[in-house]
Design an enzyme around this catalytic site. Structure first.
Site, short mmCIF file in Angstrom:
data_model
loop_
_atom_site.label_atom_id
_atom_site.label_comp_id
_atom_site.label_asym_id
_atom_site.label_seq_id
_atom_site.Cartn_x
_atom_site.Cartn_y
_atom_site.Cartn_z
N ARG A 54 18.94 14.45 13.86
CA ARG A 54 19.75 15.56 13.37
C ARG A 54 20.86 15.04 12.49
NH1 ARG A 54 20.37 20.68 15.67
NH2 ARG A 54 18.52 20.93 16.90
N LYS B 184 24.11 26.75 15.68
CA LYS B 184 24.18 28.18 15.40
C LYS B 184 24.94 28.91 16.50
CE LYS B 184 19.76 28.24 14.44
NZ LYS B 184 18.37 28.65 14.23
N GLU C 105 14.51 29.36 13.29
CA GLU C 105 14.49 30.52 14.16
C GLU C 105 15.52 31.50 13.60
OE1 GLU C 105 15.39 29.94 18.34
OE2 GLU C 105 15.18 32.09 18.67
#
Ligand code: ATP
Ligand code: MG
Length: 565
Positions: A268, A278, A42
């Protein structure tokens, strides 16, 4: 560049990870004709080391099985997304050494298709426009112990839903007033299946589609369909999407999609002493705790690049972390080991004096320059040689001289009063006199060089204690060194009750000067060196020039944190 190009290297000797096993089986059984993966960031921030492992995984699988990997921006959230992130992400992926299949793709370029598929669901009686606000929607959805409650909107006719959805699209409703929901199952034990939202109203322009839309699809309604449009075979995401998989599959089942992708989840990558989110990294930037997203202390791909990490070291780290189905925490020292190892093998050698102490060679006339040479790398003759001018005035490091000549030779292998030392790649010199200022501080040493000792053993009776580094005072130059260290002092800065903002290392950056040899002044930005006996440094990507050399400390020669821990 001192990096190793390993884009064609595969670690074929290692046992297959669970995704490789699945793909191998799917290919063998003809479930898929070839492998198509995608990396779907994204564009709401810069990529970090966690993303880098996902890039290595997705592109790596495609490479390994002769397939393709797409780069697709998952841009369904216009508020937080920006073109600068789109650009930075592409640059990072390329820098890591990967090539995506064809053009860059955008979820937003499929918005018309998603809109038509939403209408398709409405026509099938599988979607409805809901006039509940977020609060009442959440309440009527129930929770793990409470089944959801059907509201009047859910019973609307197809015609009414089509008309309402058209009004949504035409901007006749305000944000939060209405949404389009799938009509699945309000009693499902999986909350994701309790009539998830397909479209929300967002009256904001989009970085790719401008003002065309005021309704935007949810992640769930977009992602699997993007995969299907692109012919993705193996859609790999992180574990938090495991519970979304039934929904992913429901859309694929219930829409006339052109292909049938499957979702697989892996853990992850978490790293100690590091924050990989982020949102949190953006906070560090916004609150000026670092200079920018690509600050060399940031665990972003561009920050690591500027710090002097090589693509190879990041790929190597990703390989070391591997692919797992359950969460774990990788040790940041693995990452540091990967870069240290790469630079040890590939970075040129050079000399820089960090705490200069002047040495005057009394038997060398002023103005005389003797050109010494040294290999750019001890094991890589192909890298050639560098010239080291030997002149009357030199600098050595203050720590390399002691007036105390009673210390054992074993304990102190440097220069002491009245003794000998070899200067790296040149003569053995002898200490003759120490000059101090009024406060008693040593300001200069007077030494003489022993002729015939360049590359030769010294004569009988001349016993240098060791070899130290040096730089010509007249031919070398001053450089700025940015001495970076880990950004966080806490091993788990954002875990549990910890606030990562409380654990920032106040000593993560110290700026100092050094006197550097001429070859370093000429170095191209982004070239890496081992400053002998000091550490690995990189010429800063933006600020380094021959007029004002600037080097960033990439990593020390040894792991100093291991001792502290
Ligand atoms: P963040 O929480 O940092 O915003 P994200 O998952 O929301 O991360 P995306 O841009 O959506 O960020 O991620 C793009 C891809 O990278 C996704 O497939 C995601 O699963 C993967 N990814 C993100 N963070 C990690 C991580 N720490 N380890 C492995 N893969 C990751
Ligand atoms: Mg995300």
């Amino acid at each position: 560049m001192s990096t190793t190009d390993t884009s064609t290297q595969t670690e074929s000797s290692k046992p297959l990870n669970f995704l490789e096993q699945i793909i191998e089986k799917d290919l063998a059984e003809g479930v898929v004709p070839s492998v198509q993966t995608r990396f779907p960031p994204e564009p709401n921030g810069f990529l970090h080391i966690g993303h880098a492992t996902s890039i290595c995984l997705n592109f790596g699988l495609a490479e390994r099985f002769n397939g393709q990997c797409n780069l697709r921006f998952d841009d369904t959230n216009p508020e937080k997304e920006e073109q600068v992130y789109v650009d930075a992400i592409q640059e990072d992926v390329k820098w890591l050494g990967f090539n995506w299949n064809g053009e860059v793709r955008y979820a937003s370029s499929y918005f018309d298709q998603f809109y038509n598929w939403a209408i398709h669901l409405i026509k099938e009686g599988k979607a409805y426009v809901d006039h509940q606000n977020a609060g009442s929607m959440a309440k009527n959805r129930g929770d793990f112990n409470t089944p959801g409650v059907e509201t009047e909107c859910r019973k609307r006719s197809v015609e009414e839903n089509l008309a309402e959805f058209e009004k949504m699209r035409a901007g006749e409703y305000e944000e939060g007033q209405v949404s389009l929901r799938a009509k699945i199952d309000l009693q499902n034990s999986n909350m994701n299946m309790r009539d998830p939202i397909l479209y929300r109203i967002r009256k904001v322009p989009h970085h790719q589609t401008g003002d065309k839309w005021c309704i935007y699809p949810s992640y769930d309604f977009a992602h699997g369909q993007e995969d299907a449009i692109e012919g993705v075979t193996h859609s790999i995401c992180t574990l938090e999407f495991q519970d979304h998989r039934p929904l992913y599959e429901w859309f694929i089942e219930n829409l006339p999609v052109p292909s049938r992708p499957r979702q697989y989840e892996f853990a992850r990558t978490n790293i100690n002493y590091t924050v990989t989110s982020k949102r949190k990294l953006k906070k560090l930037v916004d609150e000026n705790l670092v200079v920018a997203w690509d600050d060399p202390r940031m665990p972003t791909v561009s920050g690591m690049r500027r710090r002097g990490y090589t693509p190879y070291s990041i790929r190597k780290f990703s390989d070391m972390v591997g692919v797992s189905r359950s969460d774990g925490i990788a040790d940041v020292s693995m990452l540091e080991h990967a870069i240290r190892d790469d630079l040890n093998q590939n970075a040129g050698r050079a000399m820089a004096v960090l705490n200069p102490l002047k040495v005057v060679i009394t038997n060398l006339p002023e103005g005389e320059v003797q050109e010494m040479t040294a290999p750019a790398h001890p094991n890589k003759p192909e890298l050639g040689e560098r010239v080291l001018p030997f002149t009357r005035e030199l600098y050595i490091d203050r720590a390399d001289f002691s007036e105390d000549n009673t210390m054992s030779r074993k304990k102190f292998k440097r220069l002491v009063t009245d003794e000998y030392i070899r200067l790296r790649s040149t003569y053995v010199i002898k200490h003759e006199e120490t000059i101090k200022d009024d406060s008693g501080e040593i300001v200069e040493l007077r030494c003489s060089y022993i002729p015939g000792t360049v590359g030769e053993n010294p004569p009988e009776g001349v016993r240098p204690r060791g070899v130290i580094h040096w730089v010509s005072a007249s031919e070398g130059q001053e450089a700025e060194l940015r001495m970076y260290d880990r950004l966080f002092t806490h091993a788990a800065p954002d875990k549990g009750d910890e606030d990562f903002m409380d654990h920032i290392n106040p000593e993560s950056l110290k700026v100092q000067t050094a006197w550097v040899e001429p070859s370093l002044v000429k170095a191209a930005p982004e070239s890496s060196f081992q400053f002998e006996r000091e550490g690995y440094f990189v010429a800063d990507r933006y600020d380094h020039s021959a007029e004002k050399p600037v080097f960033n400390l990439t990593i020390g020669l040894k792991d100093t944190w291991a001792k502290k821990a």
